[in-house]
Design a protein around this motif. Structure first.
Motif, PDB file in Angstrom:
ATOM      1  N   PRO A   1      64.386  82.912 106.033  1.00 55.56           N
ATOM      2  CA  PRO A   1      64.464  84.181 106.196  1.00 55.56           C
ATOM      3  C   PRO A   1      65.201  85.278 105.627  1.00 55.56           C
TER       4      PRO A   1
ATOM      5  N   LEU B   1      55.707  81.708 106.994  1.00 59.34           N
ATOM      6  CA  LEU B   1      56.884  81.597 107.767  1.00 59.34           C
ATOM      7  C   LEU B   1      57.259  80.260 108.871  1.00 59.34           C
TER       8      LEU B   1
ATOM      9  N   TRP C   1      65.751  76.755 109.623  1.00 56.00           N
ATOM     10  CA  TRP C   1      67.094  77.570 108.577  1.00 56.00           C
ATOM     11  C   TRP C   1      68.414  78.014 109.288  1.00 56.00           C
TER      12      TRP C   1
ATOM     13  N   PHE D   1      56.755  81.214 113.864  1.00 56.80           N
ATOM     14  CA  PHE D   1      58.210  80.464 112.763  1.00 56.80           C
ATOM     15  C   PHE D   1      57.848  79.034 113.452  1.00 56.80           C
TER      16      PHE D   1
ATOM     17  N   HIS E   1      62.874  76.643 113.792  1.00 56.72           N
ATOM     18  CA  HIS E   1      62.979  76.882 112.824  1.00 56.72           C
ATOM     19  C   HIS E   1      64.558  76.706 113.376  1.00 56.72           C
TER      20      HIS E   1
ATOM     21  N   LEU F   1      66.639  86.646 114.645  1.00 58.05           N
ATOM     22  CA  LEU F   1      64.651  86.506 114.706  1.00 58.05           C
ATOM     23  C   LEU F   1      63.880  86.857 115.259  1.00 58.05           C
TER      24      LEU F   1
ATOM     25  N   HIS G   1      62.913  86.916 101.395  1.00 56.21           N
ATOM     26  CA  HIS G   1      61.331  86.327 101.255  1.00 56.21           C
ATOM     27  C   HIS G   1      60.765  87.266 102.586  1.00 56.21           C
ATOM     28  N   LEU G   2      61.610  87.491 103.234  1.00 54.70           N
ATOM     29  CA  LEU G   2      60.247  88.406 104.500  1.00 54.70           C
ATOM     30  C   LEU G   2      59.483  89.562 103.822  1.00 54.70           C
TER      31      LEU G   2
END
Length: 550
Positions: A314, A308, A351, A339, A347, A365, A318-319
């Motif tokens: 995310p 991660l 992301w 993260f 992140h 998140l 994927h999670l």
């Protein structure tokens, strides 16, 4: 001790299981001496901020004596504080104040390698027959003078450096100024464990073990095989680095490490309540290593891998894949999820394109991270929603970024100073020019501004960590994925007689899902707006739902 302050010794020895750990990068937290670099007194000064988050512990990145070629991860004295950070007395005061505030203190331990300026290495390189000749990994050149094998350094180039004195190569998985210790030598193990004991005697509660799967190398120095291009993963090294071209079977991840970790655990057990979290740096088999190192209750307590911490957005898929793989692989072991940290792009930027970088995205998140089964690491500034700072080449300090610029800008962008005050000089970090520039973009996100805003990312972290503490299944409960559509990440956490359903809408549209439970009672205090009607849960865009299953 002040009335109302709970001694850390009163907390159960299982405190680490489900703990929230706040990482401090000491160079960039708070400067009290006016030299532009953070220090231990600065951390002590800012401990009330850390305590206000409701976290259980802080992890302090290296502050040991070091020439600082890799900013403290090249240790020249394992049992002292580098003068730039203060003194042992300053560290003792930090530990005492943290304990008064109910915070555990974890420190980095860099056991796989030392600085080339460490007295051990200076003696080791002096001849082939001195008392420490075998304390590092030495090997003869091939007949043509080239290195003993094809192993590569994470920081670029061969993992071998020629030494003109011994007329041999020595191994360095990182910088050439970071020679690898030879843990096949029992005397080296003993010396390292004595260094660990030194800090336990000073009252630390645990350790973050740097590069834990690099401790041992293959005795036969066998070549690593090539890795098929489709299997290359840039989570450990940037994709411009040929380090990713190898399957690292022999330069790390060796089975001998298990026995050493058992030795380490036996030492920790003599200091009840102490704990260790290991950093597993491997792109191909990280979860299996986490399983191996944390299973059975006789090695390290928890580990984190880079699953991660990668660039993969995310998404629900994927999670779900990561946590499902973890549950299937690790079983009785324990993860420490993160993260962001001091080695990867923040992140909030990493992301941003794949999921969005708005405050609402970051709040969601944070809730995901703090709801997974495992412990959690939060990196300084993450609680403010800080993005990666954009630095110019002339501002760079990180040798990794300098080596691979401009394709890879290194780690400086996540290490810039903490921002405390919007109107203060250098955002309250220092009265002098900081070692890395304060990002203008960060200034508006300073602690003082967010503290006064009830809807800020900072206050969301505080609120959600408090919510987590009020609901024990989120800390210590088991984990069960609940299949929904590809926009809702949904799972149950169960502890004792309580079950909580956690559902996260990762999309920009309202989502409605049905669950198989008889009834769900919405839990107040999460800071989110999802609601339930019988077995139907409705979640606004980029929002979440938490409910107690009846």
């Amino acid at each position: 001790m002040s009335e109302g302050i709970v001694s850390s010794s009163a907390v159960d020895a299982d405190w680490w299981r489900g703990a929230v750990i706040y990482q401090v990068y000491p160079r960039s937290y708070q400067d009290t001496t006016g030299d532009g670099t953070g220090d231990l007194k600065g951390i002590t000064e800012r401990l009330p901020h850390i305590a206000s988050l409701g976290v259980d512990a802080l992890w302090i990145s290296p502050f040991f004596t070091s020439p600082m070629r890799d900013f403290g991860y090249d240790v020249s004295d394992y049992c002292d504080v580098d003068p730039m950070f203060g003194t042992l007395g300053d560290f003792k005061a930090l530990v005492e104040r943290a304990h008064e505030l109910g915070l555990k203190v974890m420190i980095d331990q860099v056991l796989s390698h030392s600085s080339s300026e460490h007295p051990w290495f200076i003696e080791s390189r002096s001849s082939r027959d001195n008392d420490k000749a075998d304390w590092y990994v030495w090997a003869d050149a091939k007949p043509d003078g080239t290195p003993p094998n094809n192993w590569l350094s994470i920081f670029g180039g061969p993992a071998w450096q020629w030494d003109t004195g011994r007329r041999q190569y020595y191994l360095h998985n990182f910088l050439a100024t970071q020679p690898d210790l030879n843990l096949h030598n029992a005397e080296v193990q003993d010396a390292l464990l004595e260094a660990v004991r030194f800090w336990l005697d000073l009252g630390v509660d645990g350790f973050r073990l740097d590069t834990i799967n690099f401790y041992f190398h293959d005795r036969e120095l066998r070549n690593n095989p090539p890795l098929h291009p489709e299997q290359r993963n840039a989570s450990i090294a940037p994709d411009v680095n040929p380090y990713n071209f190898q399957d690292h079977l022999f330069d790390k991840n060796q089975p001998e490490n298990l026995e050493f970790l058992k030795r380490l655990r036996r030492l920790l057990e003599t200091f009840p309540g102490s704990a260790a979290v290991g950093e597993v740096g491997d792109a191909q088999r990280g979860l299996q290593i986490v399983a191996d190192y944390t299973s059975g209750g006789d090695k390290v307590h928890m580990c984190y891998s880079f699953d991660l911490l990668s660039e993969t957005p995310p998404t629900v898929d994927h999670l779900s894949t990561v946590v499902r793989s973890f549950e299937e692989t690790v079983k009785d072991g324990w993860a420490c999820w993160a993260f962001s940290n001091h080695d990867v792009q923040r992140h909030a930027s990493r992301w941003a394109l794949g999921f969005g970088g708005t405050p609402q995205h970051l709040k969601l998140l944070a809730a995901v991270l703090l709801s997974l089964r495992g412990s959690v690491c939060i990196y300084q500034g993450e609680e403010l929603g800080l993005t990666e700072a954009d630095l110019q080449f002339e501002d760079l300090q990180d040798p990794y970024g300098i080596e691979f610029w401009p394709s890879f800008k290194g780690r400086d962008g996540c290490r810039t100073p903490m921002v405390w005050g919007v109107e203060e000089k250098h955002a309250g970090f220092s009265q002098a020019k900081p070692w890395l520039p304060v990002s203008d973009e960060h200034r508006s996100q300073a602690v003082d501004r967010q503290h006064a805003d009830p809807d800020s990312v900072l206050n969301h972290y505080r609120g959600f960590i408090a919510f987590r503490k009020e609901n024990l299944p989120l800390i210590k409960g088991n984990f069960e994925l609940v299949s929904q559509n590809d926009q809702v990440f949904c799972f149950r956490r169960r502890f004792g007689n309580e079950t909580i359903i956690c559902a996260f809408n990762m999309s920009d549209e309202t989502q409605t899902v049905r669950i198989a439970d008889e009834s769900v009672e919405t839990l107040e205090g999460s800071g989110f707006n999802g609601h339930a009607d019988g077995q139907t849960i409705t979640i606004p865009p980029i929002d979440a739902y938490f409910g107690l299953v009846g």
